[in-house]
Scaffold this active site. Structure first.
Site, PDB file in Angstrom:
ATOM      1  N   ASN A 121      44.195  28.936  39.871  1.00 12.76           N
ATOM      2  CA  ASN A 121      43.021  29.588  39.276  1.00 12.76           C
ATOM      3  C   ASN A 121      42.045  29.936  40.385  1.00 12.76           C
ATOM      4  O   ASN A 121      41.981  29.244  41.398  1.00 12.76           O
ATOM      5  CB  ASN A 121      42.339  28.625  38.292  1.00 12.76           C
ATOM      6  CG  ASN A 121      41.066  29.202  37.692  1.00 12.76           C
ATOM      7  OD1 ASN A 121      41.031  30.381  37.301  1.00 12.76           O
ATOM      8  ND2 ASN A 121      40.004  28.405  37.622  1.00 12.76           N
ATOM      9  N   HIS A 123      38.054  30.077  40.806  1.00 12.67           N
ATOM     10  CA  HIS A 123      36.835  29.677  40.117  1.00 12.67           C
ATOM     11  C   HIS A 123      35.634  30.093  40.958  1.00 12.67           C
ATOM     12  O   HIS A 123      35.601  29.832  42.166  1.00 12.67           O
ATOM     13  CB  HIS A 123      36.824  28.163  39.893  1.00 12.67           C
ATOM     14  CG  HIS A 123      35.573  27.706  39.207  1.00 12.67           C
ATOM     15  ND1 HIS A 123      35.378  27.885  37.850  1.00 12.67           N
ATOM     16  CD2 HIS A 123      34.448  27.131  39.671  1.00 12.67           C
ATOM     17  CE1 HIS A 123      34.176  27.421  37.534  1.00 12.67           C
ATOM     18  NE2 HIS A 123      33.594  26.958  38.619  1.00 12.67           N
TER      19      HIS A 123
END
Ligand code: NHR
Ligand code: GAR
Length: 231
Positions: A121, A123
């Protein structure tokens, strides 16, 4: 013919034949997806999936000739039902890695465990600062002088999985949420393709404590101090 067949990617974080293949999950604009594709990381993007049928990034992906799917989370009664549909779709592409690129739905534990150490991911904060949503607003409110973005492996602890790479930007006195987000986005577009390239090259390692290191990376010897003294 090779006399000795080397097992592909032996000893690395991923050992499957499909390790260079990726599925990208988006919810919106998809600029990180675009940065990854345009950087030429060596990842074979098998599909782009969005939980929002109207995500702008889906149009771009279609234009590139990628397989696309929209799995509208609002059409499911429960999170588990959405997770199951998403898992089923991802399974069909047999991807070595799942890349969350502005993906806005929290994924269930079952899904995460099934793909342990195979979900990345990006972020928009320097984790562990500001996990969750509205990171730029919170950074400004907290008065921090540096901010940035983190590429990390996804675990069932929200935004709590091991970091692979982080990019740092200054916070300026007159920043708004928008100006700060734009500065962070620039660094996101540099670090996410880099992390994906490292994954494809098999350079990412986990130690016994689950902390990630990247084989063959250099040491940064300069520091960034913010604010600076120049006028
Ligand atoms: N799933 C798990 N299990 N663990 C993580 O670390 C995850 C994840 C799914 C997405 C991205 C994350 C981010 O980078 C991410 C990390 C969405 C929310 C959220 O609260 C929080 C963090 C992240 C993504 N989503 C709301 C929800 O109810 C919906 C918000 C919306 O649709 O706008 O799922 O920040
Ligand atoms: C990016 O800034 C990404 O870090 C952030 O949303 C933006 C998506 O932009 N992700 C999250 O906030 C996850 N909760 P993009 O769609 O243009 O890549």
């Amino acid at each position: 013919m090779n006399a000795i067949a080397e097992p592909e990617n032996a000893g690395e974080a991923h050992g499957r034949a499909a390790s260079k293949s990726a599925v990208i999950l988006i919810s919106g604009r998809g600029s990180n997806m675009q940065a990854i594709v345009e950087a030429g990381t060596g990842a074979d993007v098998r599909a782009v999936i969005s939980n929002r049928p109207d995500a702008k990034g889906l149009e771009w992906a279609r234009g590139q000739g990628f397989a696309t799917e929209a799995i509208d989370h609002t059409a499911f009664k429960t999170r588990d039902a959405f997770d199951a549909a998403l898992a089923e779709a991802i399974e069909r592409y047999d991807a070595g890695i799942i890349l969350l690129a502005g993906f806005m739905r929290i994924l269930g534990d079952g899904f995460i465990r099934r793909h342990e150490r195979r979900i990345l991911n990006i972020h928009p904060s320097l984790l562990p600062a500001f996990p969750g949503l509205h990171t730029h607003r919170r950074a400004i409110e907290a008065g921090v002088k540096v901010h940035g973005a983190t590429v990390h492996f996804v675990t069932s602890e929200l935004d709590g999985g091991p970091a692979v790479i982080q990019g740092v930007v200054p916070v300026m006195p007159d920043d708004t949420e928008e100006t700060l987000a734009a500065r962070v986005l620039q660094v996101e577009h540099r670090i996410y393709p880099q992390a994906v390239r490292w994954w494809v090259e098999g350079k990412i390692e986990f130690n016994a404590a689950g902390v990630v290191s990247v084989r063959g990376t250099g040491v940064i010897t300069d520091s960034m101090i913010s604010p600076g003294t120049a006028q």
